[in-house]
Design a protein around this motif. Structure first.
Motif, mmCIF file in Angstrom:
data_model
loop_
_atom_site.group_PDB
_atom_site.id
_atom_site.type_symbol
_atom_site.label_atom_id
_atom_site.label_comp_id
_atom_site.label_asym_id
_atom_site.label_seq_id
_atom_site.Cartn_x
_atom_site.Cartn_y
_atom_site.Cartn_z
ATOM 1 N N TYR A 151 37.391 33.921 6.790
ATOM 2 C CA TYR A 151 37.396 33.209 8.103
ATOM 3 C C TYR A 151 38.802 32.854 8.648
ATOM 4 O O TYR A 151 39.030 32.838 9.581
ATOM 5 C CB TYR A 151 36.496 32.045 7.935
ATOM 6 C CG TYR A 151 36.205 31.054 9.049
ATOM 7 C CD1 TYR A 151 35.525 31.129 10.209
ATOM 8 C CD2 TYR A 151 37.215 29.877 8.852
ATOM 9 C CE1 TYR A 151 35.596 30.389 11.063
ATOM 10 C CE2 TYR A 151 37.379 29.062 10.097
ATOM 11 C CZ TYR A 151 36.627 29.218 11.045
ATOM 12 O OH TYR A 151 36.355 28.246 12.270
ATOM 13 N N VAL A 152 39.564 32.145 7.605
ATOM 14 C CA VAL A 152 40.777 31.648 7.981
ATOM 15 C C VAL A 152 41.731 32.821 8.704
ATOM 16 O O VAL A 152 42.451 32.773 9.572
ATOM 17 C CB VAL A 152 41.278 30.994 7.082
ATOM 18 C CG1 VAL A 152 43.066 30.535 7.312
ATOM 19 C CG2 VAL A 152 40.803 29.610 6.587
ATOM 20 N N ALA A 153 41.630 33.825 8.055
ATOM 21 C CA ALA A 153 42.344 35.082 8.567
ATOM 22 C C ALA A 153 42.102 35.534 9.750
ATOM 23 O O ALA A 153 42.755 35.745 10.720
ATOM 24 C CB ALA A 153 42.293 36.279 7.427
ATOM 25 N N ASP A 154 40.714 35.635 10.002
ATOM 26 C CA ASP A 154 40.184 36.024 11.178
ATOM 27 C C ASP A 154 40.455 34.849 12.172
ATOM 28 O O ASP A 154 40.727 35.307 13.471
ATOM 29 C CB ASP A 154 38.482 36.115 10.962
ATOM 30 C CG ASP A 154 37.859 36.614 12.302
ATOM 31 O OD1 ASP A 154 38.371 37.649 13.052
ATOM 32 O OD2 ASP A 154 36.603 35.975 12.554
ATOM 33 N N ALA A 155 40.245 33.566 12.174
ATOM 34 C CA ALA A 155 40.773 32.695 12.799
ATOM 35 C C ALA A 155 41.905 32.712 13.523
ATOM 36 O O ALA A 155 42.471 32.394 14.580
ATOM 37 C CB ALA A 155 40.298 31.236 12.604
ATOM 38 N N SER A 156 42.985 32.921 12.524
ATOM 39 C CA SER A 156 44.329 33.219 12.647
ATOM 40 C C SER A 156 44.771 34.244 13.596
ATOM 41 O O SER A 156 45.587 34.044 14.673
ATOM 42 C CB SER A 156 45.156 33.229 11.441
ATOM 43 O OG SER A 156 46.525 33.397 11.788
ATOM 44 N N ARG A 157 44.062 35.233 13.498
ATOM 45 C CA ARG A 157 44.208 36.332 14.361
ATOM 46 C C ARG A 157 43.613 36.174 15.698
ATOM 47 O O ARG A 157 44.131 36.509 16.932
ATOM 48 C CB ARG A 157 43.468 37.707 13.921
ATOM 49 C CG ARG A 157 44.102 38.436 12.787
ATOM 50 C CD ARG A 157 43.522 39.782 12.592
ATOM 51 N NE ARG A 157 42.126 39.713 11.834
ATOM 52 C CZ ARG A 157 41.925 39.419 10.798
ATOM 53 N NH1 ARG A 157 43.054 39.299 9.800
ATOM 54 N NH2 ARG A 157 40.608 39.348 10.365
ATOM 55 N N GLN A 158 42.470 35.558 15.739
ATOM 56 C CA GLN A 158 41.822 35.304 17.070
ATOM 57 C C GLN A 158 42.831 34.230 17.936
ATOM 58 O O GLN A 158 42.742 34.377 19.185
ATOM 59 C CB GLN A 158 40.311 34.933 16.973
ATOM 60 C CG GLN A 158 39.587 35.760 16.547
ATOM 61 C CD GLN A 158 37.874 35.345 16.794
ATOM 62 O OE1 GLN A 158 37.512 34.429 17.522
ATOM 63 N NE2 GLN A 158 37.087 36.023 16.035
ATOM 64 N N LEU A 159 43.100 33.232 17.031
ATOM 65 C CA LEU A 159 43.872 32.067 17.770
ATOM 66 C C LEU A 159 45.257 32.880 18.593
ATOM 67 O O LEU A 159 45.594 32.623 19.405
ATOM 68 C CB LEU A 159 44.242 30.976 16.839
ATOM 69 C CG LEU A 159 42.991 30.025 16.617
ATOM 70 C CD1 LEU A 159 43.466 29.157 15.555
ATOM 71 C CD2 LEU A 159 42.556 29.429 17.696
ATOM 72 N N ALA A 160 46.013 33.801 17.451
ATOM 73 C CA ALA A 160 47.038 34.578 18.005
ATOM 74 C C ALA A 160 46.867 35.110 19.185
ATOM 75 O O ALA A 160 47.766 35.431 20.187
ATOM 76 C CB ALA A 160 47.562 35.367 17.052
ATOM 77 N N ALA A 161 45.667 35.663 19.659
ATOM 78 C CA ALA A 161 45.402 36.540 20.757
ATOM 79 C C ALA A 161 45.069 35.673 22.159
ATOM 80 O O ALA A 161 45.082 36.163 23.009
ATOM 81 C CB ALA A 161 44.031 37.380 20.524
ATOM 82 N N GLN A 162 45.088 34.346 21.683
ATOM 83 C CA GLN A 162 44.640 33.429 23.040
ATOM 84 C C GLN A 162 46.076 33.217 23.561
ATOM 85 O O GLN A 162 46.817 32.510 22.975
ATOM 86 C CB GLN A 162 43.772 32.287 22.416
ATOM 87 C CG GLN A 162 42.474 32.335 22.043
ATOM 88 C CD GLN A 162 41.702 31.123 21.610
ATOM 89 O OE1 GLN A 162 41.901 30.159 21.827
ATOM 90 N NE2 GLN A 162 41.202 31.497 20.362
ATOM 91 N N PRO A 163 46.127 33.110 24.786
ATOM 92 C CA PRO A 163 47.170 32.800 25.704
ATOM 93 C C PRO A 163 47.644 31.251 25.324
ATOM 94 O O PRO A 163 46.476 30.500 25.727
ATOM 95 C CB PRO A 163 47.067 33.226 26.866
ATOM 96 C CG PRO A 163 45.670 34.105 27.023
ATOM 97 C CD PRO A 163 45.090 33.597 25.746
ATOM 98 N N ALA A 164 48.908 30.951 25.154
ATOM 99 C CA ALA A 164 49.372 29.454 24.900
ATOM 100 C C ALA A 164 48.932 28.986 26.360
ATOM 101 O O ALA A 164 48.470 27.626 26.176
ATOM 102 C CB ALA A 164 50.832 29.472 24.945
ATOM 103 N N GLU A 165 48.966 29.502 27.512
ATOM 104 C CA GLU A 165 48.721 28.956 28.681
ATOM 105 C C GLU A 165 47.308 28.404 28.756
ATOM 106 O O GLU A 165 46.752 27.161 29.002
ATOM 107 C CB GLU A 165 48.934 29.670 29.904
ATOM 108 C CG GLU A 165 50.519 29.937 30.191
ATOM 109 C CD GLU A 165 50.794 31.204 29.257
ATOM 110 O OE1 GLU A 165 49.828 32.091 28.791
ATOM 111 O OE2 GLU A 165 52.030 31.318 28.943
ATOM 112 N N SER A 166 46.371 29.186 28.335
ATOM 113 C CA SER A 166 44.865 29.018 27.995
ATOM 114 C C SER A 166 44.573 27.569 27.062
ATOM 115 O O SER A 166 43.783 26.700 27.448
ATOM 116 C CB SER A 166 44.154 29.997 27.549
ATOM 117 O OG SER A 166 42.657 29.554 27.323
ATOM 118 N N ILE A 167 45.437 27.725 26.087
ATOM 119 C CA ILE A 167 45.385 26.627 25.139
ATOM 120 C C ILE A 167 45.809 25.167 25.767
ATOM 121 O O ILE A 167 45.505 24.114 25.838
ATOM 122 C CB ILE A 167 46.111 26.786 23.944
ATOM 123 C CG1 ILE A 167 45.177 28.084 23.171
ATOM 124 C CG2 ILE A 167 46.052 25.683 23.042
ATOM 125 C CD1 ILE A 167 46.013 28.592 21.897
ATOM 126 N N ALA A 168 47.038 25.248 26.458
ATOM 127 C CA ALA A 168 47.475 24.162 27.050
ATOM 128 C C ALA A 168 46.847 23.584 28.221
ATOM 129 O O ALA A 168 47.241 22.579 28.540
ATOM 130 C CB ALA A 168 49.192 24.599 27.234
#
Length: 180
Positions: A151-168
């Motif tokens: 789960y952690v590895a998958d979450a890390s990959r999915q989060l990496a694909a999210q644009p920083a602008e979207s997170i911000a």
């Protein structure tokens, strides 16, 4: 300056902080962690899962600049304020809170170093071992540790694909944990 401190911008930033923190907390409270994967449903078990998801959020924003860097710091501050508030709700007095906060901060940063190292090396076995050592130190061989590591590895990959602008702007999406 007065407008910046007390105006719309400050209100918008607070709304973003609250939205992101709520999403991190929701991810950490997924029922499967406690019901199927045997994470202890205790204050310490919940701290472990919230710490893990806060780590994943921080890991995603590392290396970013500008608003993302500020946001990462604001969310860490929010996390520790929440932990302090939880300690007080558990009945820890003013004298005991600083000592416990220091211990919990040390625990958080120690865990994040171990998780970060395992993720950077893409070493699922080391990640499962670190998770078992931290989440279920009493369990001996924790059979669900590899599930949480996946789960952690998958979450890390999915989060990496999210644009920083979207997170911000206030949106971070964690995966839904699923039974094996």
């Amino acid at each position: 300056m007065f407008q910046r401190l007390f105006g719309r911008e400050r209100h918008a930033n607070r709304a973003i902080t609250e939205a992101l923190y709520a999403q991190i907390v929701a991810a950490a409270r997924q029922t499967i962690f406690y019901s199927d994967w045997n994470v202890p449903d205790t204050p310490l078990g919940r701290f472990e899962m919230l710490s893990l998801h806060m780590f994943l959020f921080q890991h995603r924003l590392r290396g970013e600049s500008g608003a993302a860097t500020e946001l990462a710091q604001v969310l860490i501050d929010e996390f520790f304020l929440d932990v302090e508030h939880s300690l007080r709700e558990l009945g820890i007095g003013d004298v005991g809170v600083p000592k416990r906060m220091k211990k919990l901060a040390k625990m958080f940063y120690g865990r994040t170093a171990a998780y970060d190292d395992a993720l950077e090396r893409d070493d699922r076995e080391a990640l499962a071992s670190a998770l078992a050592r931290n989440v279920r130190p009493d369990a001996g061989a924790w059979q669900q540790a590899p599930l949480l590591a996946a789960y952690v590895a998958d979450a890390s990959r999915q989060l990496a694909a999210q644009p920083a602008e979207s997170i911000a702007s206030g949106t971070v999406v964690f995966p839904v944990a699923r039974a094996a």
